[in-house]
Design an enzyme around this catalytic site. Structure first.
Site, short mmCIF file in Angstrom:
data_model
loop_
_atom_site.label_atom_id
_atom_site.label_comp_id
_atom_site.label_asym_id
_atom_site.label_seq_id
_atom_site.Cartn_x
_atom_site.Cartn_y
_atom_site.Cartn_z
N LYS A 45 47.40 -32.94 26.73
CA LYS A 45 47.88 -32.13 25.61
C LYS A 45 48.24 -32.99 24.41
O LYS A 45 48.86 -34.04 24.54
CB LYS A 45 49.10 -31.31 26.05
CG LYS A 45 49.59 -30.35 24.99
CD LYS A 45 50.42 -29.25 25.59
CE LYS A 45 50.89 -28.27 24.52
NZ LYS A 45 49.80 -27.73 23.71
N ALA A 70 46.28 -20.77 17.17
CA ALA A 70 47.10 -21.53 16.22
C ALA A 70 48.40 -21.91 16.90
O ALA A 70 49.49 -21.50 16.50
CB ALA A 70 47.37 -20.72 14.96
N ASN A 100 45.62 -37.81 23.96
CA ASN A 100 45.28 -37.20 22.68
C ASN A 100 46.50 -37.27 21.76
O ASN A 100 47.59 -36.84 22.14
CB ASN A 100 44.85 -35.75 22.89
CG ASN A 100 44.41 -35.08 21.60
OD1 ASN A 100 45.23 -34.63 20.82
ND2 ASN A 100 43.11 -35.00 21.39
N CYS A 131 43.00 -31.24 13.56
CA CYS A 131 43.62 -29.98 13.97
C CYS A 131 43.80 -29.04 12.77
O CYS A 131 44.48 -29.38 11.80
CB CYS A 131 44.97 -30.23 14.62
SG CYS A 131 45.74 -28.73 15.24
N LYS A 166 38.77 -38.07 16.90
CA LYS A 166 38.34 -36.68 17.09
C LYS A 166 38.23 -36.01 15.72
O LYS A 166 39.20 -35.88 14.99
CB LYS A 166 39.32 -35.92 17.98
CG LYS A 166 38.85 -34.50 18.32
CD LYS A 166 39.75 -33.88 19.38
CE LYS A 166 39.27 -32.48 19.75
NZ LYS A 166 40.08 -31.88 20.83
N ASN A 193 36.08 -30.52 16.88
CA ASN A 193 37.26 -29.69 17.09
C ASN A 193 36.91 -28.27 16.63
O ASN A 193 35.77 -27.99 16.28
CB ASN A 193 38.46 -30.26 16.32
CG ASN A 193 39.79 -29.87 16.96
OD1 ASN A 193 39.93 -28.80 17.55
ND2 ASN A 193 40.78 -30.74 16.83
N THR A 194 37.87 -27.41 16.61
CA THR A 194 37.61 -26.00 16.30
C THR A 194 37.22 -25.77 14.84
O THR A 194 37.62 -26.51 13.95
CB THR A 194 38.86 -25.16 16.61
OG1 THR A 194 39.98 -25.73 15.93
CG2 THR A 194 39.13 -25.11 18.09
N GLY A 245 32.31 -25.16 22.66
CA GLY A 245 31.61 -24.04 23.28
C GLY A 245 30.90 -24.36 24.58
O GLY A 245 30.09 -23.57 25.06
N GLY A 266 36.48 -27.04 26.67
CA GLY A 266 37.74 -26.55 26.14
C GLY A 266 38.07 -25.12 26.52
O GLY A 266 38.65 -24.85 27.56
#
Length: 303
Positions: A45, A70, A100, A131, A166, A193-194, A245, A266
């Protein structure tokens, strides 16, 4: 070396499958349902210098073929992670783990990475400059090549273990950011990342999550991730970890053909807690189906 083994920054993984940060906690909850030592490793985490409560709720919104979150880097802070989480993890995971790290300043990143670098259990430092769910940090570093490079250089000065940056997909030129990190000393690149996403509730006519926008993940973003991994892997000489994904053994192989040395899983963990276990167990038969002898031999094979 076995059929599934790969080398990530000088450390051999039994297989390339790595649960992504934020979807696997510190591992011990998953260790209650299967032996997590079957994993290549996992990224724990996201950890910051100080404790974080995270963003207000609601934090999650469902989407077609994905989700928006979020959470806001909720974590107990690096000192508590080292004092409590890592000793507990050591009872059930006996391989090097990926730490991380997030921050709100270059000094934050360096401080937290230096502390985690000293931990015997930590094999790699995955530095999250991507992030989209926090204000005043994270993605603000990852969207500018110079800022990302500055974070990389600061972390490399105070660490000895491999540093993997990342990166955010929410940029115009992902290759420019990756190359800047490599030139500043990064030992690897982790992406993506997202994506930044949003949902609106038709009844309330307001955003579904309190943060208004959040990180969009899930199978819907896989083609974007494959494209960016391919672009970066062809532009840098350091290893690339692909994610975004991924939910099947076929996805892992596709990512590796695009150039990924290892592959993170993920959102699939949040849908099926056995996702990584299933993928690892399915890899040999999928490799046989496509005539693949070793996974190490297909990295970047789509070039």
């Amino acid at each position: 070396m076995g059929r599934l083994t790969v080398d990530l920054c000088g450390i051999t993984l039994d297989n390339p499958v790595i649960p992504a940060s934020g979807t696997f906690g510190f591992g011990y909850e998953f260790a209650e349902i299967y032996d997590i030592n079957m994993l290549g490793t996992f990224s724990f985490k996201g950890t910051t210098k100080d404790p974080r409560f995270g963003n207000p709720t609601p934090r999650i919104a469902e989407c077609t073929a994905g989700m928006i979150n979020a959470v806001g880097l909720q974590n107990p802070g690096v000192d508590k992670v080292i004092a409590e989480e890592l000793p507990r993890l050591a009872t059930c995971f006996h391989k090097p783990v990926m730490a991380n790290v997030s921050g709100f300043s270059i000094e934050d990143y360096a401080y937290t990475c230096e502390k985690l670098d000293a931990c015997e259990q930590v094999g790699w430092l995955e530095v999250n400059v991507s992030c989209p769910n926090v204000h005043g940090g994270g993605m603000s570093f990852g969207t500018d090549p110079k800022a990302a490079a500055a974070v990389t250089a600061a972390v490399k000065k105070v660490t000895k273990k491999p540093v993997i940056l990342k990166l955010s997909p929410n940029v115009t030129d992902i290759v420019a950011v990756a190359k800047a990190c490599e030139e500043a000393g990064a030992d690897g690149i982790s992406l993506i990342n997202t994506l930044l996403g949003m949902r609106i509730d038709l009844k309330t006519k307001k955003p579904v999550i309190a943060n208004k926008m959040g990180g969009f993940s899930g199978s819907a973003i896989f083609p974007v991730a494959v494209r960016m991994v391919y672009q970066v892997a062809n532009a840098v000489k350091v290893p690339v970890i692909g994610m975004g994904g991924v939910s099947s053994a076929e996805d892992v192989i596709e990512m590796m053909l695009a150039g990924a040395t290892a592959v993170q899983v993920g959102a699939a963990n949040l849908v099926n807690p056995y996702a990584c276990k299933d993928i690892i167990e399915n890899l040999p038969q999928v490799m046989d189906k496509y005539g693949i002898d070793t996974l190490g031999g297909i990295i970047g094979g789509a070039n």
